[in-house]
Design a protein around this motif. Sequence first.
Motif, PDB file in Angstrom:
ATOM      1  N   ARG A  32       0.823  -1.213   0.000  1.00  0.00           N
ATOM      2  CA  ARG A  32       0.000   0.000   0.000  1.00  0.00           C
ATOM      3  C   ARG A  32       0.858   1.264   0.000  1.00  0.00           C
ATOM      4  O   ARG A  32       0.529   2.254  -0.651  1.00  0.00           O
ATOM      5  N   ILE A  33       1.952   1.228   0.712  1.00  0.00           N
ATOM      6  CA  ILE A  33       2.880   2.364   0.691  1.00  0.00           C
ATOM      7  C   ILE A  33       3.406   2.570  -0.730  1.00  0.00           C
ATOM      8  O   ILE A  33       3.455   3.695  -1.231  1.00  0.00           O
ATOM      9  N   ARG A  76       1.973   1.944  -3.492  1.00  0.00           N
ATOM     10  CA  ARG A  76       0.939   2.495  -4.382  1.00  0.00           C
ATOM     11  C   ARG A  76       0.915   4.026  -4.332  1.00  0.00           C
ATOM     12  O   ARG A  76       0.564   4.679  -5.303  1.00  0.00           O
ATOM     13  N   VAL A  77       1.283   4.588  -3.187  1.00  0.00           N
ATOM     14  CA  VAL A  77       1.274   6.037  -3.018  1.00  0.00           C
ATOM     15  C   VAL A  77       2.585   6.631  -3.520  1.00  0.00           C
ATOM     16  O   VAL A  77       2.631   7.783  -3.938  1.00  0.00           O
ATOM     17  N   GLU A 130       5.697   9.973   0.964  1.00  0.00           N
ATOM     18  CA  GLU A 130       4.435  10.285   0.280  1.00  0.00           C
ATOM     19  C   GLU A 130       3.252   9.639   1.004  1.00  0.00           C
ATOM     20  O   GLU A 130       2.189  10.238   1.123  1.00  0.00           O
ATOM     21  N   PHE A 131       3.480   8.449   1.509  1.00  0.00           N
ATOM     22  CA  PHE A 131       2.418   7.770   2.256  1.00  0.00           C
ATOM     23  C   PHE A 131       2.069   8.541   3.529  1.00  0.00           C
ATOM     24  O   PHE A 131       0.898   8.742   3.850  1.00  0.00           O
ATOM     25  N   TRP A 153       0.142  11.646   2.625  1.00  0.00           N
ATOM     26  CA  TRP A 153      -1.220  11.271   2.246  1.00  0.00           C
ATOM     27  C   TRP A 153      -2.036  10.901   3.488  1.00  0.00           C
ATOM     28  O   TRP A 153      -3.154  11.371   3.665  1.00  0.00           O
TER      29      TRP A 153
END
Length: 175
Positions: free
Chosen positions: A155-156, A158-159, A164-165, A168
């Motif tokens: 998931r990290i 994907r960002v 950036e994670f 976000w």
Amino acid sequence: MIHITLGSRVDMDPAEDPLGRSHRGWWPGMSDADCYQSNRGRWVLGERADHERYALFSARDGGRKLVRLAVEITAPPEDTGPGRRALRGKILRAGHPVFDQYVEQEAPVMGPRNPVTYFESPLDGHGSCACGCGELVPLQRDFLPGHDQRAIHERIARVGGVREFLDWFDTAWGG
């Protein structure tokens, strides 16, 4: 699955036992109902017991340690005094997969001195790993070992990256 090893019969004073039992333990010829009522309680049951579906009760007869009773747990364990709890469930009979697999067979747990142990059984029931890999996990778990970390890092990615994670996440959660 919970596995409880029973000792020989011990007589007790019902007035002094929180469950009102006159005895505990196992002996040849004991009925299933008596085995359940006299042995369901006053165990040190950890948090894992709250998530288990079945319990087995084993005892020695001669040189063999055999499963004597299988129980489906139908409610969370009840408190019976400081650090002690009792199981609540229904006795399983022939025809149920857990009964047929374990009752009157060698106990699945042999060595530990602790009378209460836990073990993984293919009959515990399964769910899908929460990471999305599609593999099966025991009901009391969400992830296979290490798959929680895999899910987080996917998931990290994907960002973008960790920075950036975090940006976000802080924006999304108002941090």
